[in-house]
Enzyme design. Structure first.
Site, short mmCIF file in Angstrom:
data_model
loop_
_atom_site.label_atom_id
_atom_site.label_comp_id
_atom_site.label_asym_id
_atom_site.label_seq_id
_atom_site.Cartn_x
_atom_site.Cartn_y
_atom_site.Cartn_z
N HIS A 27 0.84 -1.20 0.00
CA HIS A 27 0.00 0.00 0.00
C HIS A 27 0.87 1.24 0.00
O HIS A 27 2.04 1.22 0.41
CB HIS A 27 -0.94 0.02 1.22
CG HIS A 27 -0.25 0.29 2.53
ND1 HIS A 27 -0.08 1.55 3.04
CD2 HIS A 27 0.34 -0.55 3.41
CE1 HIS A 27 0.57 1.48 4.20
NE2 HIS A 27 0.84 0.21 4.44
N CYS A 28 0.29 2.35 -0.49
CA CYS A 28 0.95 3.65 -0.41
C CYS A 28 0.12 4.51 0.53
O CYS A 28 -0.59 4.00 1.38
CB CYS A 28 1.08 4.28 -1.80
SG CYS A 28 -0.49 4.53 -2.65
N ALA A 29 0.16 5.82 0.40
CA ALA A 29 -0.53 6.70 1.35
C ALA A 29 -2.04 6.58 1.26
O ALA A 29 -2.74 6.73 2.26
CB ALA A 29 -0.11 8.15 1.10
N THR A 30 -2.56 6.29 0.07
CA THR A 30 -4.02 6.28 -0.10
C THR A 30 -4.57 5.01 -0.73
O THR A 30 -5.76 4.76 -0.65
CB THR A 30 -4.46 7.46 -1.00
OG1 THR A 30 -3.81 7.35 -2.28
CG2 THR A 30 -4.09 8.79 -0.37
N ARG A 31 -3.71 4.20 -1.36
CA ARG A 31 -4.21 3.08 -2.16
C ARG A 31 -3.64 1.73 -1.73
O ARG A 31 -2.47 1.63 -1.36
CB ARG A 31 -3.86 3.30 -3.64
CG ARG A 31 -4.75 4.30 -4.33
CD ARG A 31 -4.21 4.66 -5.68
NE ARG A 31 -3.15 5.65 -5.60
CZ ARG A 31 -2.52 6.16 -6.63
NH1 ARG A 31 -2.82 5.76 -7.84
NH2 ARG A 31 -1.57 7.06 -6.46
#
Length: 471
Positions: A27-31
């Site tokens: 995952h990244c910051a939002t996804r």
């Protein structure tokens, strides 16, 4: 709350074809980024109907599910707890590099190189805007002073803030290129610094006719490469490859000494005598084409860029514009491209806001409202993939709104002092004077308002909810 997130994670696992169809998840910051084995097993409608999902799309080997900051971390934890194989973002990036056609791979590489250096360029742009603000005669008059009263030391201090990043831009680019292509980043930094060594004729001074280039072998002009991007990029790429090649052939006992020595010796010679002159000419030709488009009369550049930029964002190749913006700022200190793409981004937010206010669906409202706010802060993926593109017409209306806002900005030759921040945060790039700031506000209002009105009148109705589900 944890039980709810666990249920969401399980529903998403089922929607992407079960655990057996998942290679890895990160995952990244939002996804949430899910590497799937067979994308045909993904049930798109089922995934998008899951609670807290703000949009989902497949891109370059990854199924990316937008949850938003904070939420994505909790869903990821439940995903792993349910047995999904985890991986780091770097591992997924390596796998993703193999996906897509050659052009997409090249553009992703550009993104990998230029995205890490953008934060310092953003800071530099803000420094430029703030310097313009605090040195305005009207602002200084409020404090009982004038521009003539500013000390030389203060102006020197502001120059240190605004000029450093672009003066040593080749060092930043070469460092990042070495990092991406597997070389030693510190060698990249030194190679880039060599390209702007103060003993070389300054590129800006040569361009203004205040200095002459050095002539090697009687016909090869050699100058510093202050503000250049492409020569440093090519030198970084070839230098990293050369270093890796040397490390495989130099004895381990001599590697620490010989490999850096030979890499720097060969690359600085090649960069100054061959790479620099050739790719400076290529860079000049590319920028001449970019400038031609940006200077099209009657606001045509705004219609094109403002109207089509978000279409390019969908393809994932929009990182190529980083190169243009960086070079525009390095050449002239100003960036006309920012206002045009800002119009396209604000328009996506306007269309999503219209959907949020018009729909009676509580779930769609809960998705569209935060998506529009995200767009107004410069991030359009939730609005595009979660709302506008799903129903198609809002996206089309947003493109018209972006073209309208871009048209206005181009008519008035609106320019930013930096890059990479847009819409509300982007206003900081225009505070260097009152008129550009007002023109920037009007640009956003036109783009947002046009997209909102068109979407409200022609672009969305709740009938589309059932039509999309049926499709």
């Amino acid at each position: 709350m944890s039980e709810e997130n666990k249920q969401i994670a399980q529903e998403l696992i089922d929607a992407v074809g079960g655990l057996e169809n998942i290679s890895s998840v990160a995952h990244c910051a939002t996804r949430l980024r899910i590497m799937v084995k067979d994308k045909e097993k993904i049930d798109q409608n089922r995934a998008e109907d899951i609670d807290k999902v703000k949009g989902a799309y497949y891109n370059a080997g990854q199924y990316q599910v937008i949850f938003g900051t904070g939420t994505v971390n909790r869903i990821y934890e439940q995903f792993i707890a349910l047995g999904a194989p985890e991986s780091t973002k770097s591992e997924q990036k390596e796998e993703t590099k193999k996906q897509g056609n050659k052009f997409q791979q090249i553009i992703r590489t550009f993104g990998d190189i230029f995205v890490p250096i953008i934060p310092v360029l953003v800071a530099t742009g803000l420094f430029m805007g703030l310097r313009g603000l605090v040195t305005q005669e009207e602002i200084l008059a409020l404090f009982g002073t004038s521009p003539d009263a500013l000390s030389d030391n203060f102006m020197l201090y502001t120059q240190v803030l605004t000029d450093t990043a672009f003066a040593f831009l080749p060092a930043l680019v070469a460092w990042s290129a070495f990092r991406v292509f597997g070389g030693s980043p510190v060698i990249g930094i030194v190679l880039g610094l060599m390209l702007v060594n103060p003993e070389l004729p300054n590129a800006y001074a040569v361009g203004e006719g205040e200095a002459d280039p050095l002539m090697f072998l009687g016909f090869i002009p050699v100058v510093g490469y202050q503000g250049s991007v492409l020569p440093a990029f090519i030198a970084g790429f070839l230098g990293a490859k050369l270093e890796k090649w040397l490390r495989q052939r130099v004895a381990e006992s001599l590697d620490l000494i010989l490999t850096p020595f030979l890499t720097l010796l060969i690359m600085i010679t090649g960069a100054l005598l061959v790479i620099g002159p050739i790719f400076s000419a290529v860079e000049a030709a590319i920028m001449a084409g970019t400038t031609f488009v940006l200077q099209l009369p009657f606001g045509l550049s705004g219609l094109l860029v403002g109207g089509l930029h978000q279409v390019i964002v969908i393809t994932g190749v929009h990182h190529i514009f980083n190169l243009f913006e960086i070079q525009l700022l390095a050449d002239d200190g100003m960036n006309p491209f920012n206002a045009l793409i800002t119009a396209g981004i604000a328009a996506q937010g306007g269309a999503a806001l219209a959907v949020a206010l018009k729909t009676r669906s509580k779930k769609l409202k809960a998705l569209a409202f935060p998506s529009s706010i995200s767009a107004f802060l410069g991030i359009t993926e939730p609005a595009i993939f979660g709302v506008n593109l799903r129903y198609i017409k809002p996206f089309a209306m947003a493109l018209i709104g972006g073209a309208a806002g871009g048209f206005f900005a181009a008519l008035f030759n609106l320019e930013a002092s930096g890059m990479a921040i847009t819409v509300i945060p982007g206003s900081l790039l225009y505070v260097y004077d009152f008129v550009p700031l007002m023109l920037y506000v009007i640009t956003n209002v036109i783009a947002l308002g046009t997209a909102f009105v068109l979407t409200w009148m022609f672009g969305f109705s709740d009938k589309m909810l059932e039509e999309v589900k049926t499709e």
